[in-house]
Design a protein around this motif. Structure first.
Motif, PDB file in Angstrom:
ATOM      1  N   ALA A 249       7.011  82.321 -14.930  1.00 13.93           N
ATOM      2  CA  ALA A 249       7.841  83.342 -14.279  1.00 13.93           C
ATOM      3  C   ALA A 249       8.591  84.191 -15.295  1.00 13.93           C
ATOM      4  N   LEU A 380      16.502  80.967  -7.691  1.00 12.25           N
ATOM      5  CA  LEU A 380      15.088  81.279  -7.916  1.00 12.25           C
ATOM      6  C   LEU A 380      14.192  80.571  -6.901  1.00 12.25           C
ATOM      7  N   LYS A 383      14.554  82.592  -3.687  1.00 10.77           N
ATOM      8  CA  LYS A 383      13.836  83.870  -3.756  1.00 10.77           C
ATOM      9  C   LYS A 383      12.320  83.698  -3.762  1.00 10.77           C
ATOM     10  N   ARG A 385      10.565  82.499  -6.243  1.00  8.84           N
ATOM     11  CA  ARG A 385      10.018  82.673  -7.592  1.00  8.84           C
ATOM     12  C   ARG A 385       9.584  81.343  -8.202  1.00  8.84           C
TER      13      ARG A 385
END
Length: 447
Positions: A249, A380, A383, A385
């Protein structure tokens, strides 16, 4: 008042914060414990032969008193970490020493010094009560908890709370952990539950996700940047699977070290391309118990260069410890960084200091994460991700088997435990976001 009444309120779409605040609390609840009078039960056995199924109990325990700055949380799900295994086999030492020392620090802390230890350092659930001084959280809030417990009465912890002299890991160095129907936490352990995940999925990342974030991404750890070559040991495991995701990421290049083709396939499914199967390639970094083999370090380094286009490692994500540490120091580039935690293969690390000192490398010790780092890591997840690496889920009464599986490395990713949740798959609030990420969410389930 029963646990069922709390569960009914959680599952009702019409329950308000006022409804939760009005719920009477039960006098007792079910919890996973180890017992102080059994700390010698595995005396004389090899670590591998110590069986968590024999030491872990499911007990009915009294509800603890709620103090200032604390919250009682109805735990829908939790998970098993290595610290739960260490607690259950009383290695490297009994956790009752931690509870005794904590109990001596204040009148309120005496609650933790009990003849039983309620374990577990992850949870997803619903706030039931908050103590005096808690303003950011209310009954009915859906939360996850990180496991950093701090007092913050010393100045030492106010730049980085991990440096607080009274820093402890909740559910390991404190009592009233998350492998239970109700848990006691400090309010500054709480974070919003990611709304596209089920209870058991949301509970899985906590400890390992935050640990990997600090160790690899944070300025308190390696400070990873785009383009870095990151060597990740155990890249499909509980810690390594999050490190692999953070590297991908963040635009870095993970070099994933695994021990089987099945685990290599998991890394490929996450998007990693550079993979070393150390079993298939037969790396043996130790000639015998006392002697490492630098030729194997060099062979390992050569293999890494083949995968990176001739470049050396910028950052090593180290957690096996003794077995791999000499190789980790050797293969790191000049000026590179080795971040280390856990030491699951042994705490006594040996390496050739010439490769550290003359090549200006750095070793950074990293332990869990402060509240801000844990919050960023959870953000994260929320979200989409970074994704949970949950592979299998057990009932609360089967926690001993779950811990046994982790102890014997029979698992992939993370192992979850249903606490108050009656079945898997509950607690999802944002189905549209979930649908977008469903393959990644189920990645470790499909192996």
């Amino acid at each position: 008042m029963t646990i069922k009444d709390i569960l009914d309120a959680i599952q009702s779409p019409d329950s308000t914060s006022e409804d939760f605040a009005a719920l009477p609390l039960p006098e007792s609840y079910r919890a996973i414990t180890v017992h102080k009078d059994e700390t010698e039960m595995f005396a004389g056995l090899e670590t591998r032969d110590k069986d968590p199924r024999k030491s872990i109990h499911l007990d009915d325990v009294p509800l603890p008193e709620l103090g200032p700055g604390e919250a009682l949380v109805a735990v829908m799900a939790s998970s098993v970490n290595y610290n739960s295994v260490w607690t259950s086999i009383f290695e490297p030492l009994s956790t009752f020493g931690f509870l005794e020392r904590y109990g001596r620090t204040s009148e309120l802390a005496k609650r933790h010094d009990l003849p039983y230890h309620i374990i577990g350092s992850d949870l997803a659930g619903v706030v039931l009560r908050t103590g005096p001084g808690v303003n950011s959280w209310r009954p009915g809030d859906e939360v996850v908890a990180h496991c950093l417990s701090v007092e913050l009465e010393s100045s030492d912890g106010h730049n980085d709370t991990m440096l607080d002299p009274e820093q402890r890991i909740w559910g390991f160095e404190t009592n009233f952990g998350g492998l239970a129907e109700i848990a006691l936490v400090k309010s500054n352990q709480l974070m919003p539950k990611p709304d596209h995940l089920s209870w058991e999925e949301a509970a899985a990342p906590g400890l390992v996700n935050s640990t990997a974030y600090r160790q690899l991404v944070s300025r308190n750890g390696a400070g990873m940047k785009q383009g870095d070559n990151v060597l990740i040991w155990g890249a499909s495991g509980g810690l390594g699977s999050y490190a692999t995701q953070f590297a991908l990421a963040g635009g870095a290049n993970p070099i994933c070290v695994v021990s089987s083709e099945q685990k290599a396939a998991i890394c490929r499914s996450m998007g990693a391309e550079a993979i070393i199967d150390r079993s298939a390639e037969g790396y043996k970094f130790w000639k015998d118990e006392n002697t490492q083999d630098p030729k194997e370090w060099k062979r390992f380094g050569k293999r890494i260069r083949e995968l990176t286009g001739g470049e050396d490692i910028d950052i090593v994500f180290e957690h096996p410890g003794r077995e791999t540490f000499g190789a980790s120091v050797y293969v790191t580039r000049k000026g590179g960084t080795i971040t280390t935690c856990a030491s699951t293969s042994g705490y006594m690390h040996q390496y050739d200091n010439r490769y550290l000192w003359m090549s200006l490398k750095r070793i950074i010790g990293s332990h869990f994460a402060n509240y801000r780092e844990a919050w960023e890591a959870n953000r994260l997840i929320a979200k989409g991700r970074i994704h949970p690496t949950l592979s299998k889920v057990y009932a609360l009464e089967d926690t001993g088997q779950a811990a046994y599986d982790v102890h014997r490395n029979l698992h992939q990713g993370k192992v979850g435990v249903l606490c108050m949740a009656p079945e898997e798959g509950l607690g999802v609030r944002d189905h549209e976001k979930r649908a977008k990420h469903i393959d990644a969410i189920n990645r470790f389930r499909n192996i």
